[in-house]
Design a protein around this motif. Structure first.
Motif, short mmCIF file in Angstrom:
data_model
loop_
_atom_site.label_atom_id
_atom_site.label_comp_id
_atom_site.label_asym_id
_atom_site.label_seq_id
_atom_site.Cartn_x
_atom_site.Cartn_y
_atom_site.Cartn_z
N LEU A 80 0.83 -1.21 0.00
CA LEU A 80 0.00 0.00 0.00
C LEU A 80 0.86 1.26 0.00
O LEU A 80 0.52 2.25 -0.65
N ASN A 81 1.99 1.23 0.71
CA ASN A 81 2.89 2.38 0.72
C ASN A 81 3.45 2.65 -0.67
O ASN A 81 3.57 3.80 -1.10
N THR A 82 3.79 1.58 -1.40
CA THR A 82 4.28 1.75 -2.77
C THR A 82 3.20 2.34 -3.67
O THR A 82 3.47 3.24 -4.47
N GLY A 89 3.54 10.47 -6.77
CA GLY A 89 4.61 10.79 -7.71
C GLY A 89 4.13 10.94 -9.13
O GLY A 89 4.54 11.86 -9.85
N LEU A 90 3.24 10.05 -9.58
CA LEU A 90 2.75 10.11 -10.96
C LEU A 90 1.91 11.36 -11.20
O LEU A 90 2.03 12.01 -12.24
N VAL A 91 1.06 11.71 -10.22
CA VAL A 91 0.23 12.90 -10.39
C VAL A 91 1.10 14.16 -10.46
O VAL A 91 0.94 15.00 -11.35
N LEU A 92 2.03 14.29 -9.52
CA LEU A 92 2.90 15.48 -9.50
C LEU A 92 3.79 15.52 -10.74
O LEU A 92 4.00 16.59 -11.33
N ALA A 93 4.34 14.37 -11.15
CA ALA A 93 5.18 14.34 -12.34
C ALA A 93 4.39 14.73 -13.59
O ALA A 93 4.91 15.42 -14.47
N ALA A 325 10.45 3.01 -9.95
CA ALA A 325 11.40 3.90 -9.29
C ALA A 325 11.09 4.10 -7.82
O ALA A 325 11.93 4.61 -7.07
N THR A 326 9.90 3.69 -7.36
CA THR A 326 9.57 3.82 -5.94
C THR A 326 10.47 2.96 -5.07
O THR A 326 10.55 3.16 -3.85
N ALA A 335 9.42 2.81 4.09
CA ALA A 335 8.91 1.43 4.14
C ALA A 335 8.06 1.11 2.92
O ALA A 335 6.86 0.88 3.03
N ASP A 336 8.69 1.08 1.75
CA ASP A 336 7.96 0.68 0.55
C ASP A 336 7.99 -0.84 0.42
O ASP A 336 8.53 -1.55 1.27
#
Length: 389
Positions: A80-82, A89-93, A325-326, A335-336
């Motif tokens: 879930l953390n990943t 990350g995808l939204v901001l990128a 990349a996560t 903790a990914d």
């Protein structure tokens, strides 16, 4: 016999069976050899360890987790953390990439220059170095007592960013955000899909607003159902003792990773966006202008839909890469999924099983993402070559 072998269909079938049989035999042989070696070393194989207590804690979790919880729960925490980090990350990128990409196709010389400097700078610095850089930056901020006030109820310190938040469970927050993003994805699909091209603009606008309202209401319902008992709905961070209490703390690890992935991924997405807009023929733009469309109508009804069709296949590839990349989170202690599996291997010794779970988890994430984006790509695709200059 020779006659049967000369039968093309039969020969191809026999070769396929032989190939698949050989592959299956190879895998079974490797599994048997591995099992024999594990038995010789006294290592017990199997998945019974998933129900044993871990005995260690994690630094960040969207669901409740204690040291006495089993391994399957800590693996779920990492998974879930990943997903959470990948969504942010995808939204901001994407936002950064669209802004910079449009700047690079602008008629303004300064905008093009700044966009080029951004892309050439952040695209050519390895992601791991950017993770270390931003982590060092965020950990050098003042402590909680001297925290920087960003706005009313928002504070920036070396322990993270403190913002007002809802007293809800982490899982409900995650599900609510996913539902809202899914609604936005449906709106993009309706905007660009070929089956909605003949729909009246006013009706299409009403449909988009209805979907947006439904997604917002569903997200609010999920938040309400996930509300923590006996607590106010909104929590404001306040300094108590040596730290802030209440609100939501965005850890420095999560912040550094999200910023790094957004900036690094945004530089690649910016080039994809630039290429997509460049693929739109000049004649199509001039034709739209010749029928009296305004600049915004030319962009929203001609340039953007055609550019999106050109961008989507490459964006799918880039999004999948950014999800992988996560795994950089292990470098700074986030903790990914990858870090949780690595610690579980050290603690339990079940290497093959945990590596298999790790592979299955990333295959599930990336196959699902690719299937959704490929479905959108097929929905918005035009028949034939419509993007020639």
């Amino acid at each position: 016999m020779i006659r049967l072998w000369n039968n093309l269909k039969l020969r191809n079938t026999a070769l396929q069976v032989a190939y698949v049989g050989g592959f299956v035999a190879l895998v079974l042989g490797m599994a048997l050899v591995a099992r024999a070696n594990l038995d010789e070393l006294g290592i017990i194989s199997g998945f019974d360890f998933l129900f044993k207590s871990t005995g260690w804690k994690v630094s960040f979790s969207l669901i409740e987790f204690t040291a006495s919880d089993p391994y399957w729960r800590v693996l779920l925490v990492g998974f879930l953390n990943t997903l959470f980090l990948a969504a942010i990350g995808l939204v901001l990128a994407t936002v950064i990439g669209v802004i910079v990409g449009m700047a690079r196709t602008s008629s303004n010389d300064l905008a093009r220059l700044l966009g080029a400097i951004y892309v050439e700078t952040f695209r050519n610095v390895p992601l791991i170095l950017q993770v270390f850089f931003w982590y060092a930056v965020f950990t050098r901020f003042p402590g909680p007592r001297q925290a920087i006030s960003l706005a009313d109820g928002m504070f920036l310190s070396s322990r993270g960013i403190y913002v007002p938040g809802l007293n809800i469970t982490g899982l409900s927050a995650f599900l609510g955000i996913v539902v809202f993003l899914a609604g936005l994805g449906v709106i993009v699909w309706i905007t660009a899909a070929q089956r909605f091209r003949r729909m009246e603009p006013a009706r299409k606008t009403r449909l988009r607003l209805l979907i947006l309202a439904a997604a917002a209401l569903l997200m609010a319902a999920i938040f309400w159902l996930g509300r923590l008992p006996d607590t106010p709905l909104v929590s404001i961070p306040a300094l108590k003792g040596l730290n802030y209490r209440g609100g939501v703390r965005v850890s420095t690890e999560l912040t550094a990773l999200a910023v790094s992935i957004a900036i690094y991924g945004g530089s690649y997405i910016a080039e994809i966006v630039r290429g997509g807009f460049k693929a739109v023929g000049r004649g199509q733009i001039e034709a739209a202008q010749s029928v009296g469309l305004s600049a915004w109508q030319v962009f929203s009804r001609v340039r953007f839909p055609l550019a999106l069709r050109a961008m989507m296949p490459i964006l799918t590839n880039q999004y999948i890469w950014l999800v992988k990349a996560t795994t950089m989170g292990i470098a700074i202690g986030f903790a990914d999924f990858f870090m949780v599996v690595s610690i579980s291997i050290n603690q339990s010794g079940q290497t093959l099983e945990l590596i298999g779970i790790l592979m299955a988890g990333f295959l599930l994430i990336n196959f699902t993402l690719a299937a959704v984006l490929n479905r959108i790509n097929r929905a918005i695709a035009l028949k034939g070559d419509q993007l020639r200059s």
